[in-house]
Design an enzyme around this catalytic site. Structure first.
Site, PDB file in Angstrom:
ATOM      1  N   HIS A 211       0.942  -1.158   0.122  1.00 38.71           N
ATOM      2  CA  HIS A 211      -0.006  -0.077  -0.052  1.00 38.71           C
ATOM      3  C   HIS A 211       0.767   1.235   0.186  1.00 38.71           C
ATOM      4  CE1 HIS A 211      -2.890   3.050   1.144  1.00 38.71           C
ATOM      5  NE2 HIS A 211      -2.214   3.242   2.444  1.00 38.71           N
TER       6      HIS A 211
ATOM      7  N   HIS B 296       4.244   7.104   5.439  1.00 32.92           N
ATOM      8  CA  HIS B 296       2.881   7.883   5.923  1.00 32.92           C
ATOM      9  C   HIS B 296       1.991   6.916   6.766  1.00 32.92           C
ATOM     10  CE1 HIS B 296       0.242   5.476   2.840  1.00 32.92           C
ATOM     11  NE2 HIS B 296      -0.574   5.830   3.632  1.00 32.92           N
TER      12      HIS B 296
ATOM     13  N   GLU C 209       1.926   5.697  12.744  1.00 33.66           N
ATOM     14  CA  GLU C 209       0.570   5.041  13.074  1.00 33.66           C
ATOM     15  C   GLU C 209       0.438   3.731  13.362  1.00 33.66           C
ATOM     16  OE1 GLU C 209      -3.805   7.084  13.113  1.00 33.66           O
ATOM     17  OE2 GLU C 209      -2.932   6.251  11.202  1.00 33.66           O
ATOM     18  N   ASP C 210       0.769   3.016  12.149  1.00 31.92           N
ATOM     19  CA  ASP C 210       0.556   1.562  12.272  1.00 31.92           C
ATOM     20  C   ASP C 210       1.817   0.972  12.183  1.00 31.92           C
ATOM     21  OD1 ASP C 210      -2.029   2.165  11.941  1.00 31.92           O
ATOM     22  OD2 ASP C 210      -1.867   2.117   9.655  1.00 31.92           O
TER      23      ASP C 210
ATOM     24  N   ASP D 122      -2.877   8.558  -0.747  1.00 35.97           N
ATOM     25  CA  ASP D 122      -3.200   7.444  -0.032  1.00 35.97           C
ATOM     26  C   ASP D 122      -4.630   7.036  -0.269  1.00 35.97           C
ATOM     27  OD1 ASP D 122      -3.240   5.672   2.454  1.00 35.97           O
ATOM     28  OD2 ASP D 122      -4.096   7.554   3.273  1.00 35.97           O
TER      29      ASP D 122
ATOM     30  N   ASP E 177     -21.180  15.982 -25.365  1.00 29.72           N
ATOM     31  CA  ASP E 177     -19.661  15.646 -25.063  1.00 29.72           C
ATOM     32  C   ASP E 177     -19.393  14.541 -24.434  1.00 29.72           C
ATOM     33  OD1 ASP E 177     -20.663  16.425 -22.584  1.00 29.72           O
ATOM     34  OD2 ASP E 177     -18.838  17.483 -21.792  1.00 29.72           O
TER      35      ASP E 177
HETATM   36 MN    MN Z   1      -2.440   4.674   4.041  1.00 26.20          MN
END
Ligand code: MN
Length: 509
Positions: free
Chosen positions: A54, A78, A82-83, A144, A266
């Protein structure tokens, strides 16, 4: 899971996507890759793939958007704090404060989980405040989200609807406002079937039926136009192509036309890309020489760009066989900006310190920010004014419903650009009047406004402004804010200042 790790992209697959990477860039990305690999080694995704997949895909999206190396590094990292159980100090030591700032910015936004309106609004508020310091935080967050949307089918069904709605209501409009065509169209189309499954099926079917016919019309026109452009020696290397309207935007248009697809001209549009602005108008002349235009449908977004900076010429023509078709004409630069929006600015800024390639509309934004109150107490970098303004308002707003209201009126609505007599551009919401303009420039100017000259004509202070107006404020020291001004003013800023002014007068008496 070790076996799977072998199948994920190598750091070189990210580096390859960067435009002329230096050794230092490549090294930084490799280091971030290794840190992410280690931090997420025991984690998996719903898809069954290793979690690190990811963050690598997020970094690849950022590289493809042309973002700078620090953003790509932050994309890789990123989710590590946190994880992945990494500490802030760890990130700062291994990389630097700038990378840490970006990672923390993205982390702070959390996953903007929809846990009731209050929580959601609180998250949105953080989004704006965090972003007002560095727009890259928001772009990383959008990348993300894009990867999460691309893999939404693997997420448990009970969660899909919420994630998709959020994407449609929050993320896609932000990407659109930032002018990043690539991001918002994909975000919308990925969310569409999850949020409106029945409508999606209907639109898909309608478009499938109509597509071949529309495409044939365009192909015929294209041949004819190419012959004509080849004859014109002043137009070098034009690209004549076509694009299919993306499904969600087709859906929005169909809703306005009673779902009658024959009203939409269009669904396939011809697109001509040339070198410069002069050639754009020249091509327009040639197109109108070949086919009769519908006079009411010619749009010059070059002279009057859309609020998010979009530029092009659009014209709808009678094809001569009972059909109508849309032709879009733009320069290469406009095309690039339509696809990448603010993201292209980040990259240009890094590569070209002289700033000669800075986007024109972004320059206007920057000028606006420099002349505003907010500019005096905040570091100004690459942040459009409307985001700064939102953030400043949000910091003093404690009422969530008020925040939502502001968000809808100020953020999702289109904006107008008006000018000071010196030519500075002021960015205001549609419906604004000279009172909004005056307070925007300075509270003293607002408090003592007595009239306005719009395009050199005397006008009342409640006149609705239009894009392109040149506005001069006339003041009278004896004048003070009046209650009825609250009915005229459109911006939260002016409303607040008027109320404050009225309060002060009452206290004074
Ligand atoms: Mn993420």
């Amino acid at each position: 899971m070790t076996e799977d790790i072998q199948q994920i992209a190598e750091p070189s697959s990210i580096v390859r996507r960067i435009w002329s990477p230096s050794d230092a860039d490549a090294d930084l990305i490799r280091r971030a890759y290794d840190v992410a690999l280690e931090a997420h080694k025991d984690q998996g995704r719903y898809s069954g793939r290793p979690y690190v997949h990811h963050v690598i895909e997020t970094a690849i999206i950022l590289a493809d958007l042309g973002m700078d190396t620090k953003s790509i590094v932050a994309g890789l990292l990123h989710d590590t704090i946190e994880d992945g159980h990494l500490t802030a100090e760890g990130v700062a030591d291994t990389f630097d404060e700038e990378v840490l700032f970006l990672v923390q910015g993205v982390t702070k936004l959390g996953h903007v989980r929809y846990q009731g309106l209050e929580r959601h609004i609180e998250s949105l508020r953080k989004l704006f405040v965090a972003t007002s310091q560095d727009i890259r935080v928001l772009i990383i967050k959008l990348a993300d989200r894009l990867h999460n949307m691309r893999t939404l089918e693997h997420v448990p069904e009970r969660k899909q609807g919420r994630i998709a709605s959020e994407t449609l209501e929050v993320y896609a409009p932000i990407a659109k406002r930032l002018g990043i065509g690539r991001l918002y169209t994909e975000l919308q189309d990925l969310a569409f079937p999850f949020v409106y499954p029945d409508e999606y099926e209907e639109v898909k079917q309608l478009s499938d039926e109509k597509y071949d016919q529309a495409l044939n019309v365009i192909k015929r026109l294209r041949k004819k136009l190419i012959v004509e452009l080849d004859d014109d020696k002043q137009i070098k290397d034009p690209t004549v192509d076509y694009r299919l309207k993306h499904l969600f935007s087709l859906y929005l248009k169909l809703k306005k036309k009673d779902m009658d697809i024959d009203q939409i001209y269009d669904i396939v549009a011809m697109r001509v890309i040339v070198e410069n602005v002069e050639e754009c108008y020249r091509v327009l002349g040639i197109v109108h020489g070949l086919w009769r235009p519908r006079p009411d449908r010619m749009k010059d977004y070059i002279a009057s760009p859309k609020p998010n900076g979009y530029q092009s010429l659009h014209t709808t023509i009678f094809t001569g066989d009972g059909n109508m078709a849309e032709v879009q004409i733009r320069s290469e630069k406009m095309h690039h900006e339509a696809e990448y929006g603010v993201a292209s600015h980040v990259r240009y800024k890094e590569k070209d310190a002289g700033g000669t390639r800075k986007l024109a509309w972004f320059e206007k934004f920057l000028n606006t920010v420099r002349s505003s109150d907010i500019a005096q107490d905040r570091e100004i970098d690459n942040v459009p004014n409307w985001i700064k303004e939102m953030a400043a308002e949000q910091q003093d707003t404690t009422d969530p419903s008020k925040f939502m209201e502001n968000l809808q009126t100020d953020f999702f609505e289109d904006r107008i650009f008006v000018f000071t007599p010196n030519g500075d551009v002021i960015d205001l919401p549609v419906g604004s009047c000279p009172i909004d303009f005056a307070y925007y420039i300075h509270s003293q100017l607002g408090d003592h406004i007595s009239g306005a000259r719009i395009n050199q004509k005397f006008s009342s202070i409640d006149t609705e402004l239009e894009s392109g107006d040149i506005v001069e404020i006339i003041t009278d020291k004896k004048n003070h804010p009046k209650r009825k001004w609250l009915d005229y003013a459109q911006t939260a800023l002016a409303q607040g200042r008027i109320q404050r002014g009225i309060r002060q007068q009452n206290e004074g008496n």
